[in-house]
Enzyme design. Structure first.
Site, PDB file in Angstrom:
ATOM      1  N   GLU A  70      17.867   7.936  11.072  1.00 49.02           N
ATOM      2  CA  GLU A  70      16.414   7.998  10.958  1.00 49.02           C
ATOM      3  C   GLU A  70      15.850   8.690  12.182  1.00 49.02           C
ATOM      4  O   GLU A  70      16.342   8.493  13.291  1.00 49.02           O
ATOM      5  CB  GLU A  70      15.816   6.599  10.875  1.00 49.02           C
ATOM      6  CG  GLU A  70      16.238   5.820   9.660  1.00 49.02           C
ATOM      7  CD  GLU A  70      15.435   4.548   9.531  1.00 49.02           C
ATOM      8  OE1 GLU A  70      14.384   4.587   8.864  1.00 49.02           O
ATOM      9  OE2 GLU A  70      15.828   3.528  10.117  1.00 49.02           O
ATOM     10  N   LYS A 121       0.815  -1.218   0.000  1.00 45.09           N
ATOM     11  CA  LYS A 121       0.000   0.000   0.000  1.00 45.09           C
ATOM     12  C   LYS A 121       0.847   1.267   0.000  1.00 45.09           C
ATOM     13  O   LYS A 121       0.503   2.241  -0.643  1.00 45.09           O
ATOM     14  CB  LYS A 121      -0.998  -0.004   1.154  1.00 45.09           C
ATOM     15  CG  LYS A 121      -0.422   0.340   2.505  1.00 45.09           C
ATOM     16  CD  LYS A 121      -1.549   0.422   3.548  1.00 45.09           C
ATOM     17  CE  LYS A 121      -0.962   0.857   4.877  1.00 45.09           C
ATOM     18  NZ  LYS A 121      -1.851   0.656   5.998  1.00 45.09           N
ATOM     19  N   LYS A 175      18.089   4.515  14.715  1.00 47.85           N
ATOM     20  CA  LYS A 175      16.718   5.005  14.785  1.00 47.85           C
ATOM     21  C   LYS A 175      16.613   5.978  15.952  1.00 47.85           C
ATOM     22  O   LYS A 175      17.442   5.976  16.855  1.00 47.85           O
ATOM     23  CB  LYS A 175      15.753   3.838  14.965  1.00 47.85           C
ATOM     24  CG  LYS A 175      15.700   2.947  13.722  1.00 47.85           C
ATOM     25  CD  LYS A 175      14.478   2.063  13.728  1.00 47.85           C
ATOM     26  CE  LYS A 175      14.458   1.127  12.538  1.00 47.85           C
ATOM     27  NZ  LYS A 175      14.092   1.792  11.276  1.00 47.85           N
ATOM     28  N   HIS A 178      21.813  -1.879   3.162  1.00 51.89           N
ATOM     29  CA  HIS A 178      21.861  -0.511   2.626  1.00 51.89           C
ATOM     30  C   HIS A 178      23.232   0.151   2.761  1.00 51.89           C
ATOM     31  O   HIS A 178      23.762   0.709   1.808  1.00 51.89           O
ATOM     32  CB  HIS A 178      20.812   0.373   3.310  1.00 51.89           C
ATOM     33  CG  HIS A 178      19.412  -0.186   3.254  1.00 51.89           C
ATOM     34  ND1 HIS A 178      18.932  -0.876   2.161  1.00 51.89           N
ATOM     35  CD2 HIS A 178      18.391  -0.162   4.146  1.00 51.89           C
ATOM     36  CE1 HIS A 178      17.674  -1.238   2.390  1.00 51.89           C
ATOM     37  NE2 HIS A 178      17.324  -0.827   3.587  1.00 51.89           N
ATOM     38  N   ASP A 195      17.349  -4.187  -2.881  1.00 56.25           N
ATOM     39  CA  ASP A 195      17.862  -3.315  -1.830  1.00 56.25           C
ATOM     40  C   ASP A 195      17.412  -1.932  -2.277  1.00 56.25           C
ATOM     41  O   ASP A 195      18.002  -1.346  -3.181  1.00 56.25           O
ATOM     42  CB  ASP A 195      19.390  -3.377  -1.746  1.00 56.25           C
ATOM     43  CG  ASP A 195      19.903  -2.547  -0.581  1.00 56.25           C
ATOM     44  OD1 ASP A 195      19.456  -1.392  -0.436  1.00 56.25           O
ATOM     45  OD2 ASP A 195      20.747  -3.044   0.184  1.00 56.25           O
ATOM     46  N   HIS A 196      16.364  -1.406  -1.654  1.00 56.07           N
ATOM     47  CA  HIS A 196      15.729  -0.226  -2.257  1.00 56.07           C
ATOM     48  C   HIS A 196      16.637   1.005  -2.233  1.00 56.07           C
ATOM     49  O   HIS A 196      16.418   1.941  -2.989  1.00 56.07           O
ATOM     50  CB  HIS A 196      14.357   0.052  -1.627  1.00 56.07           C
ATOM     51  CG  HIS A 196      14.400   0.752  -0.307  1.00 56.07           C
ATOM     52  ND1 HIS A 196      14.674   0.085   0.856  1.00 56.07           N
ATOM     53  CD2 HIS A 196      14.212   2.051   0.026  1.00 56.07           C
ATOM     54  CE1 HIS A 196      14.648   0.959   1.856  1.00 56.07           C
ATOM     55  NE2 HIS A 196      14.372   2.152   1.391  1.00 56.07           N
ATOM     56  N   LYS A 220      14.116  -7.739   1.172  1.00 55.37           N
ATOM     57  CA  LYS A 220      14.977  -8.059   2.289  1.00 55.37           C
ATOM     58  C   LYS A 220      14.125  -8.258   3.536  1.00 55.37           C
ATOM     59  O   LYS A 220      12.998  -7.770   3.541  1.00 55.37           O
ATOM     60  CB  LYS A 220      16.001  -6.955   2.508  1.00 55.37           C
ATOM     61  CG  LYS A 220      15.379  -5.618   2.941  1.00 55.37           C
ATOM     62  CD  LYS A 220      16.437  -4.640   3.308  1.00 55.37           C
ATOM     63  CE  LYS A 220      16.743  -4.661   4.776  1.00 55.37           C
ATOM     64  NZ  LYS A 220      15.790  -3.922   5.595  1.00 55.37           N
ATOM     65  N   LYS A 269      16.203  13.056  10.515  1.00 53.91           N
ATOM     66  CA  LYS A 269      16.422  12.134   9.408  1.00 53.91           C
ATOM     67  C   LYS A 269      17.465  12.749   8.483  1.00 53.91           C
ATOM     68  O   LYS A 269      17.288  13.883   8.015  1.00 53.91           O
ATOM     69  CB  LYS A 269      15.097  11.955   8.659  1.00 53.91           C
ATOM     70  CG  LYS A 269      15.151  11.060   7.439  1.00 53.91           C
ATOM     71  CD  LYS A 269      13.769  11.025   6.770  1.00 53.91           C
ATOM     72  CE  LYS A 269      13.821  10.461   5.368  1.00 53.91           C
ATOM     73  NZ  LYS A 269      13.526   9.030   5.319  1.00 53.91           N
TER      74      LYS A 269
HETATM   75  C1  BG6 Z   1      14.205  -0.520   5.520  1.00 50.60           C
HETATM   76  C2  BG6 Z   1      14.373  -0.900   6.968  1.00 50.60           C
HETATM   77  O1  BG6 Z   1      14.919  -1.414   4.708  1.00 50.60           O
HETATM   78  O2  BG6 Z   1      14.675   0.792   5.306  1.00 50.60           O
HETATM   79  C3  BG6 Z   1      13.652   0.103   7.863  1.00 50.60           C
HETATM   80  O3  BG6 Z   1      13.854  -2.200   7.193  1.00 50.60           O
HETATM   81  C4  BG6 Z   1      14.087   1.511   7.535  1.00 50.60           C
HETATM   82  O4  BG6 Z   1      13.891  -0.189   9.227  1.00 50.60           O
HETATM   83  C5  BG6 Z   1      13.987   1.781   6.039  1.00 50.60           C
HETATM   84  O5  BG6 Z   1      13.267   2.410   8.253  1.00 50.60           O
HETATM   85  C6  BG6 Z   1      14.555   3.136   5.688  1.00 50.60           C
HETATM   86  O6  BG6 Z   1      14.279   3.415   4.333  1.00 50.60           O
HETATM   87  P1  BG6 Z   1      14.171   4.906   3.804  1.00 50.60           P
HETATM   88  O7  BG6 Z   1      14.001   4.765   2.322  1.00 50.60           O
HETATM   89  O8  BG6 Z   1      12.993   5.517   4.492  1.00 50.60           O
HETATM   90  O9  BG6 Z   1      15.457   5.573   4.176  1.00 50.60           O
END
Ligand code: BG6
Length: 493
Positions: free
Chosen positions: A220, A19, A344, A244, A181-182, A152, A349
């Site tokens: 974060e 979503k 975290k 990452h 791995d986004h 992942k 951020k």
């Molecule tokens: C994810 C983690 O892969 O990446 C999360 O599982 C994390 O814990 C997130 O918050 C952070 O992604 P982005 O794109 O918001 O920096």
């Protein structure tokens, strides 16, 4: 586009990722004319749902999460006709037979055997079950047309990742497997390659002769949110560093690929992972620092301690912060520390890379009143998206005095036009481009890099937890890691 007809099958289509990220990404690709002319999104879920109810749910979430909003009214009718909700039980053979019938009937509508893109947006425990069932039902039996995307975490350590790779290889060829791995889909991360290898002026300096240290920070502001129960078994090392941060490190450190070929680029990244010096088990404390947030405040708001979050044990040993010093044993990076950290519940951020250049060995301006800052290159990944080069100039005035200034390239001006990571990655998967996805050996090597840290942290609870306040910049020990080398963390902006 000229993309072939495709059936996209989402396992876990009623979940959070679908979503927030997947439907918005497909929608944005759709309005930009990037989806295949003929496609369907077959959304799999356990519950018995009306197709129309599911579509309304997707629309509501587009209104919350899509980067383009105005197009939702105008394009929704067309887009929704491509969504099919389909009831499915992950562990029932009959469900896969039903899916087979469904996919074949879509093929006859398209008039061809369409490509199939299976998206596993589900917990890691289901990957093997789904893979086995797909094989049995022969749903992904055409290696040139059928692909699987896997989220992942890919395994939870080296051993389990190898097992998972072996298991997947019974159903899929390596070329069919897209391990996400986004971070690699982020515009500013992809730009590292363009910046390094599309210019003649930086690469000559990109080595141990000129670079003193490299820092990678992914901070974060959020805590674990509603994912406490999941996060308990994960922690910052497995959730962020293994994937990452190491991938960003690879982009910064890799040798120049001879072409944009996906195999070539992935080879150069694996070289980096292999060259990372393994940290001996008895020296983990010297190279790595962990943290867990206690209660704190940020902008006047009280924040809970990690141990008070839902789904978290009151004596939890899970780290929500990790910082590590790595060395690369290769010619280019001999003796250059790579500091990485993530956490975290940080102050803000902010993700960025700092390339700290060595000071001048000798300078006309050495000593006295001159503030001889070192040259620095800062690559801001998010939410700031820019590149900053710091260098010295003469302070305007009658005396000769130096001061550091910054030259900035700002991505921000084109932020609305910046595709989200998932758009880039889904389009690549539709097109069959594996470059930005993790190959089996990349994942396994990355697990190998963190192996001893993982062992040490899992077996030795940290008595100092919680050791940083929510809303702060992490545990004190994190600074010591750098002070020992006479370095300090860059608080960049
Ligand atoms: C994810 C983690 O892969 O990446 C999360 O599982 C994390 O814990 C997130 O918050 C952070 O992604 P982005 O794109 O918001 O920096």
């Amino acid at each position: 586009g000229t993309l072939q007809s495709t059936s996209i099958i989402i396992f876990g289509a009623t979940g959070d990722l679908a979503k927030r990220k997947l439907f918005p990404a497909f929608f944005n690709l759709f309005i930009e004319g990037r989806m295949p002319e003929k496609f369907n999104i077959v959304a799999l879920g356990r519950a018995d749902k009306e197709n129309n109810d599911f579509k309304s749910y997707v629309k509501e979430n587009l209104l919350l999460f899509s980067r383009n909003q105005t197009e939702i009214e105008t394009e929704w009718d067309k887009f929704q006709s491509h969504i099919i909700y389909f009831r499915h039980q992950i562990d029932e053979e009959s469900s896969y037979k039903d899916l087979d019938v469904k996919l074949k009937s879509l093929d006859s509508e398209y008039g061809v055997r369409a490509n199939r893109l299976f998206y596993l947006s589900i917990g890691p425990n289901f990957v093997s079950t789904i893979s086995e069932h797909l094989k049995k039902a022969q749903l992904a039996s055409n290696p040139s047309q059928d692909r699987i995307i896997i989220e992942k975490p890919f395994g939870h350590d080296k051993k389990s990742a190898i097992e998972l790779n072996n298991l997947l290889s019974k159903t899929f060829e390596e070329e069919q497997i897209y391990r996400i791995d986004h971070y690699l889909g982020k515009e500013t991360v992809q730009n590292i390659l363009a910046f390094r290898f599309g210019n003649s002026i930086f690469e000559p300096l990109w080595n141990c002769k000129y670079v003193e240290s490299v820092q990678i920070t992914v901070a974060e502001e959020v805590g674990v949110e509603s994912r406490g129960a999941f996060y308990e078994g994960t922690g910052a090392l497995k959730d962020m560093i293994q994937n990452h941060l190491l991938q960003i490190l690879c982009m910064v450190a890799m040798e120049q690929p001879s072409s944009l070929d996906s195999g070539e680029i992935r080879d150069r990244k694996v070289d980096v992972l292999k060259s990372i010096r393994r940290i001996p088990l008895d020296q983990v404390n010297h190279y790595a620092v962990r943290g867990q947030y206690g209660k704190g405040t940020l902008n006047g708001t009280d924040l809970k301690a990690y141990r008070d979050e839902e789904g978290v044990a009151p004596d939890s040993n899970t780290e929500t912060f990790a910082a590590i010093k790595f060395y690369l044993d290769n010619e280019r990076w001999d003796g250059v520390p790579f500091y990485v950290r993530t956490g975290k519940r940080m102050q803000e951020k902010h993700s960025y890379i700092t390339i700290q250049f060595k000071p001048l060995a000798q300078s006309t301006f050495s000593g006295g009143k001159h503030d001889l800052s070192q040259n620095k290159l800062i690559i801001n990944i998010q939410p700031l998206m820019d590149i900053r080069l710091q260098f010295m100039t003469k302070k305007p005035g009658l005396t000769v005095e130096l001061r550091p200034v910054e030259m900035i390239f700002d991505y921000f001006s084109c932020k609305e036009d910046t595709p989200e990571a998932y758009e880039t990655l889904l389009l690549d998967a539709l097109e069959g481009d594996l470059t930005l996805f993790m190959r089996s050996d990349q994942v396994e090597e990355a697990w190998d890099v963190v192996k001893t840290i993982q062992e040490s942290w899992e077996n030795n609870p940290d008595p100092s937890f919680p050791n940083y306040a929510a809303g702060s910049s992490g545990p004190q020990e994190c600074n010591l890691l750098l002070q020992r080398e006479d370095h300090s963390w860059e608080h960049a902006h």
